[in-house]
Enzyme design. Structure first.
Site, mmCIF file in Angstrom:
data_model
loop_
_atom_site.group_PDB
_atom_site.id
_atom_site.type_symbol
_atom_site.label_atom_id
_atom_site.label_comp_id
_atom_site.label_asym_id
_atom_site.label_seq_id
_atom_site.Cartn_x
_atom_site.Cartn_y
_atom_site.Cartn_z
ATOM 1 N N ALA A 270 0.820 -1.219 0.000
ATOM 2 C CA ALA A 270 0.000 0.000 0.000
ATOM 3 C C ALA A 270 0.852 1.267 0.000
ATOM 4 C CB ALA A 270 -0.943 -0.003 1.206
ATOM 5 N N ALA A 274 0.686 5.127 -2.032
ATOM 6 C CA ALA A 274 0.345 6.192 -1.072
ATOM 7 C C ALA A 274 -0.961 5.909 -0.350
ATOM 8 C CB ALA A 274 0.297 7.565 -1.749
ATOM 9 N N LYS A 275 -1.275 4.618 -0.199
ATOM 10 C CA LYS A 275 -2.431 4.243 0.614
ATOM 11 C C LYS A 275 -1.986 3.978 2.055
ATOM 12 C CE LYS A 275 -4.716 2.350 -3.473
ATOM 13 N NZ LYS A 275 -4.990 1.121 -4.263
ATOM 14 N N ALA A 276 -0.680 3.818 2.241
ATOM 15 C CA ALA A 276 -0.076 3.809 3.577
ATOM 16 C C ALA A 276 1.133 4.736 3.489
ATOM 17 C CB ALA A 276 0.353 2.399 3.987
#
Lengths: 307, 307, 307, 307
Positions: A270, A274-276
Site C-alpha cells: 500500500a 500512497a495508501k499507507a
C-alpha cells in the site's frame, strides 16, 4: 536481540500470554504481540481515527458483539464492510439466528431450507422475515428522500432498528458511518433492487466518497484494522490515498500474496500507492480472524500492554 | 444449536476467552475451543498416554520452555520431533542463542555468519561450539556401546547435558523417550556422521520401533498432540497403527489438504489406515502453532475448562 | 478405477498433457483434467450461457487478450469483474502499460511514481492520462443520460474506446454485458465520483439486477467460469439464485475454505443456497489462475477433449 | 519491461503455452516460465548434476513414470525421497495398484480395507503382498551383508525388482543413488524393523552421508529440482552445504513461508546457510506439483525453450 522462551502458566490473563509471545518476538507469536501492541496504541491515541474493515462471515461467525462493543466504546470511527455482514446483522435484529452442527451435505441442507457458510447455517424462514421487515423500513425511508448514498441509506436503516445488539443501530446512535461499497452483492442488495422496482428511489453508487473524503481530510491520523480482504480492505486503504495513506494498520488474513490479489497483499504494498504513509506502522498476522482478533483485542484492552 | 456472540472484556483470562470462542462454536474460534477442551481432557485422563509431535522451528521459535514444562509436569509420555529441533535445543544448552531482527538479505546474512529460519537467526559461532561439545559427548557415549537406536542415543545425550532448560535433559530425567526418525537430516545428524567416520559406532535406523511398539501396546489409550506435519506427525500416527489407532488427537497446521501430503491431511484420513480409531476424538486448528498452541495450552491448564 | 501414470514426451500438445493428467485422475492433475473437460463441454453447449467472473489482477497480469479472444469467439455471455480490472483495461486502451522487474521496495517505488500489484507495476503518468481520457468520455455519456446503471455506463464507455484489444470495447461490440457491482472501489470509481461532483449524473447502484435477472431467466442453462473469488464470484453465483442455480461451474482459486469466506468456499456450498443446482457439475482447481486458466483453456479449445 | 498478453490458440504445444506465460512474465505465469527455462538449462548442462527431491504422494499420485523416464534419460543424478514413495513404487512392482473415486468416509474405507491419501486409495490386500515380497528380498540381501546404509539397501532391493516401470529398479540399472533419510517412517520402514527382529541385519542411519558427500564434492555444479518439502527438500539442500550450496534450483510447493518451516521456506533462505550459492539461480512456483511439474517438464523437454 534474543528470542526468549514463551512461558505458559495456569490461570493466565490474555495480556500475559501476549507479553510472553512478545518475549519470543518471532513467527506468528511475534506478529501477534506486535499487532496487539499496535492496536493498543491505536485505541489510546486521541488523534487517530480508526477505520474498521470486515470481510468474510464475521457477523454470522459470532463477532457481532465485538463490533458493537467497539462502537459503543468509541473505538470505531468508520466501519467498512460487506452487504452480507449487514444482512446478517439485520437478520438477527429481526429475530433470526445463525446455527451450527448441521453437517456438510449441501443438497440435503437446501432441501431442509438451510444455507451454509463454512460451518455456519442460516434458515430460509429467517430470511423471509428479513425480507418482510427490510421492505417496510425501505418504504419508510423512500418516503423521506428519493436519492440516497449507500452510507446514508444504512444510517437511515439504523434509525429504524430496535435491537440493542445491532451493529447498524449502534453505529447510527454513535454517528459512526458504515460504508458498504459492494452492498448490491448481498441479500440486502437484492431486496434493495426489488424495492426499487416499484419505487422512485435511487441508490447512488458513488455518492459516499464525498462523505468519506471529508472524514479522511479531517482526520489528523488514521489507523486501520483490517479483518479479511475483499472490497472492504481495498476501500479502507484506497480512501486514505486522499491524505497520503494510513498512519498505522493491522491486518489479519489467511490469503496468500503470490496471486497478486489485494486480499492477500502485504500491507507494505500500500505504500507504493500512497495508501499507507512511508514510515507507517504496519503489522500483518496470518491466521483466522475469529481466533486472532478476539485474542489481540482482549490483549489490547488491557491497560498494561504498551511499549 | 445457535452461534452465540464472542464477548471480549478487559483483563480477561485466557480460559474465559476460550469459553467465549466455544459460545460461538464456529469457524476458527469453534475449532480452538474444541481443541482446548479436548487437550484439557487428554491432560487429565490418567489412562491416556500423550504422544507429542513437533515439526517446524518450534524450539528456535521460543517454544522450548513450553515443552520442558509439559515434560516436568508429566504431560508428555512420548516426544517425537525432528533432528533440527534437537539440534537447536542442544545449541542453547551449549550456550548458544536464537536471535531476531536481522532482516532478509540472505547473501549478507551469510557473509556475517547468520543462518535464517523465517525471522529467526542463528550464529555460525554458536554452531562451532555445538560441534565441539556434541563431539565430546558422542565420544563418551561411543565408549559405552557400539550400536545404538536413535532414541537410545538421545537418552544418553540427555544424561550428559547440564542445562536445566534443556528438553533432552528433562526428557532423560523424566524417562520420556524422544524419537527423531529423521535425525540424520540435521546438523546433529551431520555431526553424528562425522563422528562415525573415526569410530566403530553405528546408529541403528530401525531399532526404535521395538521400544516404541512396546509403549504403544502398553498404553490403554493414546492421545496425540501434533504441532506441524512432516515425519513427526506421520511417525506419531503410524506407530499407533499397531493398536488400532490413537483415541484422541489435536493438530495445528497451516498446510493444505489438496496436495495429498500427510502434513496437510485431515486427521480423519488416519481412520482409513487404522492410525486413528473409529469414533476417536479429533480436532484440527488451521493456524500458526506459535500462536495457537500457547493459547489452547493456557486454556487447557485452567481447571475450569471441561465439558 | 486405477490411477494411471502421467506420461510426458517431447513436443507435447497441451491437450495431450491434459489427457495424461486425466489418466492419473487424482490430486491437482485430476482436478485440472476434469476442469478442462467441463470447460470444453460448456463451450460447446449451444444452450448454455457462460458467466465469466474475474477477480484479482488478471487484466494487468497479462490475461486481457484471453478475455478479449473469448468474447470475440462468443464464448462469454456475461462478464462479471472488479472496477480494478476495468480500470486496467482502460489504462492500456489509453496508451498506458503494465511493467515488471522493479523490485519490492515500496517506499522507493512510490517516490519514483510506481504502484505495485504483486510483481506487476504501474506508472502514475499512465494514470494521469487515464484520468483525463475517462473524464472526457464520462462527459460525453452524461450529456446523453442523467441516470445509468453500472452495466449501462460500461456499455457506453465501450462505445467510445478505439483500442481493438480492449475488453470493454469488444464486449460492447459483441453485446456482452459487463457487471462490476463493486465498481466504486477502484480508480475508475474514484473518477466517477469526481465527475459527479460537477454534474447531475447519477450511477444507480442496484439497477443492474433488472438487466441481469432477465438474462438469467432467459438462459436455458448457465455455466460459470470463476477465476478468483471476491464480489465477482459471489455476484455470479447469487444472480443465478433466481433460476435455481448454475448448471455447471469451474473455479480456480488459491483461497482456503476454513475461514468461511465465499472466496475460498467450495462450489458445493452454493447448492445449499440454490446458487448451484442439485446435481450440477462443479470442479475446483486449487492454484494460480494465471497458470491454470491458460492451461485448461488451451486444452478445452482443442476439439479432441471431451468425454 | 512490459507485461505482454498471454495468447491462447487451438492445438497449442505446451512449449508455446509456456512461452506465452513468459511474455507476461508476472504472477504464477511468470514463475512457471522462469522455472521451465531454468529446468531446460539444467537438463542441458553437461557439468550440472541434478538432485531430484520428491515429497508428498507423487508416486501413488501418477508421477512414477515421469521419474522413471527422467532416470532413463540420464536427467536425474541423485534421487532423494520418502520411504512412502519407495513403498508405493514397490507396491506397484509387486502387482498392487492405486485407485480412485472411493469417497471420503474414512471409517467405511477402513472397513472395506482401503487406505486413503487425499483422493488416492490403496487396498490392504496389496500391502499384504508387498509385505511378503519385500521380506523375501530383505532375506536375500541380509545373507549378503550384515550392515548397510539406507542407500545401499535400496540399491540392493533395486537389483531384485523385475518390474520395468519401477523407480527403484531403474535407478539401480542406471547407477542413480536413492536417498531416503526418513525411510524408517513408512510401511517399508516397518517391514525393515520387523525383518531385523529375527536377523542380525543392521540399517545404518548415518552411513549415507559418506557416499552422498563424495557425489557432492565431485559435482562441478549441482542443480536441484524440489517437488514438495519435508525431509527430502532439506536433505537435498543441506547435503550441498559441503560445497557452498546448489548452483540452481526450482521448487514447487503449496506450503507457506510464515510459519518458518523449511517446507514452505523461500529458496533464497538457503543462501544464508550456504545451502545455495550467492548468485545462484532459484525459482519457486506456488502450486500443486502434479499440475506444475508435468507442465514445466513438458515445456523444458522441448528444445526450443531457452534464453
Amino acid at each position: 536481540m534474543r528470542v526468549n522462551p514463551i512461558k505458559i502458566t495456569e490461570d493466565m490473563k490474555v495480556s500475559d500470554l501476549i507479553k510472553e509471545m512478545g518475549n519470543s518476538g518471532v513467527l506468528g507469536a511475534g506478529r501477534t504481540y506486535r499487532a496487539t501492541e499496535l492496536l493498543s496504541k491505536m485505541l489510546k491515541d486521541p488523534d487517530m481515527k480508526i477505520f474498521f474493515s470486515i470481510a468474510g462471515p464475521l457477523v454470522p461467525g459470532g463477532m457481532r458483539d465485538i463490533v458493537v462493543d467497539l462502537i459503543k466504546k468509541g473505538h470505531i470511527d468508520v466501519l467498512i464492510t460487506s452487504g452480507a455482514n449487514l444482512t446478517h446483522d439485520l437478520l438477527e435484529s429481526f429475530g433470526g439466528n445463525h446455527y451450527r452442527d448441521y453437517g456438510f451435505d449441501d443438497e440435503k441442507l437446501h432441501e431442509s431450507g438451510m444455507g451454509r457458510i463454512g460451518d455456519i447455517y442460516t434458515r430460509s424462514e429467517d430470511f423471509e422475515i428479513f425480507e418482510k421487515e427490510i421492505t417496510l423500513i425501505l418504504d419508510e425511508i423512500a418516503h423521506k428522500k428519493n436519492v440516497s448514498s449507500i452510507q446514508g441509506l444504512i444510517y437511515e436503516i439504523g434509525a429504524r432498528i430496535q435491537d440493542e445488539d445491532s451493529i447498524i443501530r449502534n453505529a447510527h446512535l454513535k454517528g459512526v458511518p458504515i460504508y458498504a461499497p459492494g452492498i448490491v452483492d448481498s441479500m440486502l442488495g437484492l431486496q434493495l433492487w426489488m424495492f426499487t422496482q416499484n419505487s422512485e428511489f435511487i441508490l447512488d453508487a458513488v455518492a459516499d466518497m464525498s462523505h468519506l473524503s471529508d472524514i479522511v481530510f479531517q482526520s489528523e491520523k488514521v489507523g486501520a484494522v483490517i479483518l479479511g480482504g475483499g472490497l472492504p480492505k481495498h476501500y479502507t486503504l484506497a480512501s486514505n490515498l486522499l491524505k497520503g495513506g494510513v498512519d498505522a494498520a493491522i491486518q489479519i488474513t489467511m490469503d496468500r500474496s503470490e496471486g497478486g490479489s489485494l486480499s492477500g497483499a502485504p500491507l507494505e504494498e500500500a505504500k507504493s500507492w500512497a495508501k499507507a504513509r512511508a514510515g507507517s506502522n504496519l503489522v500483518s498476522v496470518i491466521g483466522d480472524a475469529t481466533i486472532i482478533f478476539p485474542l489481540i483485542l482482549a490483549g489490547a484492552l488491557d491497560l498494561s500492554i504498551e511499549k
